[in-house]
Scaffold this motif. Structure first.
Motif, mmCIF file in Angstrom:
data_model
loop_
_atom_site.group_PDB
_atom_site.id
_atom_site.type_symbol
_atom_site.label_atom_id
_atom_site.label_comp_id
_atom_site.label_asym_id
_atom_site.label_seq_id
_atom_site.Cartn_x
_atom_site.Cartn_y
_atom_site.Cartn_z
ATOM 1 N N SER A 18 1.075 -0.832 -0.098
ATOM 2 C CA SER A 18 0.038 0.258 -0.439
ATOM 3 C C SER A 18 1.151 1.704 -0.451
ATOM 4 N N VAL A 115 -12.927 4.256 -3.358
ATOM 5 C CA VAL A 115 -12.367 2.959 -3.535
ATOM 6 C C VAL A 115 -11.460 2.414 -2.245
ATOM 7 N N PRO A 116 -10.541 2.911 -3.410
ATOM 8 C CA PRO A 116 -9.160 2.501 -3.563
ATOM 9 C C PRO A 116 -8.470 3.775 -2.340
ATOM 10 N N PHE A 119 -9.906 2.050 0.938
ATOM 11 C CA PHE A 119 -8.888 1.125 1.232
ATOM 12 C C PHE A 119 -7.341 1.356 2.039
ATOM 13 N N HIS A 122 -7.858 2.489 5.522
ATOM 14 C CA HIS A 122 -8.237 1.111 6.895
ATOM 15 C C HIS A 122 -6.795 1.034 6.346
ATOM 16 N N ILE A 123 -5.736 0.434 5.703
ATOM 17 C CA ILE A 123 -4.836 0.336 5.541
ATOM 18 C C ILE A 123 -3.815 0.498 6.528
#
Length: 127
Positions: A18, A115-116, A119, A122-123
């Motif tokens: 990521s 959406v990315p 993500f 979150h990471i």
């Protein structure tokens, strides 16, 4: 699993990749600003290119300040992209008399950014 020395130094696989993806994204933004230096407004493009390159270095070396700035930028993407894309004034100005449907806007204009970003938020928040 042995640590690769070229990648960010973390033991979490998903965090490492990521961070690589975010660093590549920041480098692409910096290159975009550097290529626009041939235009007339140097005072706009130079600070932004330095900002994105500095953020890339900070992300790569796991700097906590760079992580906070990255999460802030990602939250701005989550908030600004839907508001800027789906408002009636943008639809009329950008698409003319035949605007796309709401689901087309959501699937092809908003979701590829939001959406990315969610993500990565979150990471970065989890690890």
């Amino acid at each position: 699993m042995p640590q690769m020395h070229l990648l960010p130094r973390t033991n979490v696989f998903i965090l490492r990749w990521s961070l690589v993806a975010l660093a590549v994204f920041c480098v692409v933004f910096a290159i975009g600003y550097i290529t626009n230096l041939s235009k007339d407004n140097y005072f706009f493009y130079i600070p932004w290119a330095i900002f994105w390159l500095g953020l890339t270095i900070g992300i790569w070396f796991l700097n906590p300040a760079a992580r906070v700035v990255t999460k802030l930028c990602l939250w701005l993407i989550v908030i600004i992209i839907p508001l800027g894309t789906a408002n009636p004034f943008a639809i009329v100005n950008d698409f003319g008399p035949n605007p796309p449907g709401v689901w087309e806007l959501v699937l092809f204009w908003i979701a590829p950014w939001v959406v990315p970003a969610l993500f990565f938020i979150h990471i970065l928040g989890k690890y």
